[in-house]
Scaffold this active site. Sequence first.
Site, PDB file in Angstrom:
ATOM      1  N   SER A 180       0.839  -1.195   0.000  1.00 13.55           N
ATOM      2  CA  SER A 180       0.000   0.000   0.000  1.00 13.55           C
ATOM      3  C   SER A 180       0.879   1.254   0.000  1.00 13.55           C
ATOM      4  O   SER A 180       1.651   1.462  -0.928  1.00 13.55           O
ATOM      5  CB  SER A 180      -0.965  -0.056   1.183  1.00 13.55           C
ATOM      6  N   ASP A 213      -8.907  -5.794  -4.723  1.00 11.20           N
ATOM      7  CA  ASP A 213      -8.060  -4.883  -3.952  1.00 11.20           C
ATOM      8  C   ASP A 213      -8.563  -3.444  -4.022  1.00 11.20           C
ATOM      9  O   ASP A 213      -9.177  -3.023  -5.000  1.00 11.20           O
ATOM     10  CB  ASP A 213      -6.638  -4.952  -4.538  1.00 11.20           C
ATOM     11  N   HIS A 260      -7.339  -6.163  -0.448  1.00 13.68           N
ATOM     12  CA  HIS A 260      -6.167  -5.342  -0.142  1.00 13.68           C
ATOM     13  C   HIS A 260      -5.197  -6.035   0.807  1.00 13.68           C
ATOM     14  O   HIS A 260      -3.985  -5.927   0.639  1.00 13.68           O
ATOM     15  CB  HIS A 260      -6.635  -4.010   0.458  1.00 13.68           C
TER      16      HIS A 260
END
Length: 327
Positions: free
Chosen positions: A142, A277, A304
């Site tokens: 991320s 995601d 995610h």
Amino acid sequence: MRLTRRTMLAGLASTALAPRLRAADFRPLPQPDPALWHIDDAPTITGQAAGPNGGIYYRLYGQAGRTPIITLHGGPAAGEMSMRPYVGLAADRQVVTYDQSGCGKSARPADMSLYTVDRYVEELEALRRHLAFDRVILIGHSWGGFLGPAYAARYPGQVAGLVLAGTAVRVADFEEAARRWLADFGPDAQAIVARAAPDDPAYGKLLANYYARHLCRLDPYPDWFVRLGEEIGRNPVYAYLNGPSEFQFTGALAGLDSSRALKSIRCPTLITCGEYDEAPPWVAQKIRKLVRRSKVAVFPQLSHMAHVEDPALVIGTTGAFLNAAKL
């Protein structure tokens, strides 16, 4: 009140129990073997390194062998525990998890202006020098997937390989992806977001459903994951860097664009994401087009937090990439 990442993360404990809208194409996932999260594994050593924002808390697993790995957690401010499934790669090398400044057991300066990409890059370099690692593999999830390329662009000689997980070229890609996913929740979703209040049942259902589909598809959420969500929801560094909204990123990182850094990367690079995601496959393909020696792995049915949902698949895929690249 707007539906925000911060309020949604802070509400994980309650939303885990909230009614979820279960569309025909959505099936929650059972928890994997908890041992694969490595939450309770004892590190080889723990320590503090001196960094530009103060002490850097780290945990080192495994013994010296193949190229060591340093993991870069997301959030910002999600903390090193969120990356512990990658400790599964420590069988033949050292794997390091660490708290970036502003969270966990690392320093937390009150001056928000100290939380910049440049300082996080220098913090990572300070940690690498402290550990006396020559070249490293960086695994960034991320926000960590922005930090990794930024470091590689500044210190290319120190990076042997990159794994960019659930990340994007621009922070704006997350915003665009959220708008696209929201359309799947029906014509009233945007109105619910605009008017939502914490005690609005429609808000609660949308919040729970969004997280159930696109953040973490496990049912129930692991207790440690809920605690991390509560911690990041209280963290002012997250609010400062990210901004208030899942659909409108107005924090200090709002304009962040990794295009130039990604184009400069010359080391083998794996780009991973879940099928559902928050940074979906079309975003991963944008990264692939910019990174010369890269490939994409999409994990079916995952979202995610793919490395939390199915650590065996994610760590296995990552390990196979490292083996093939002779890293």
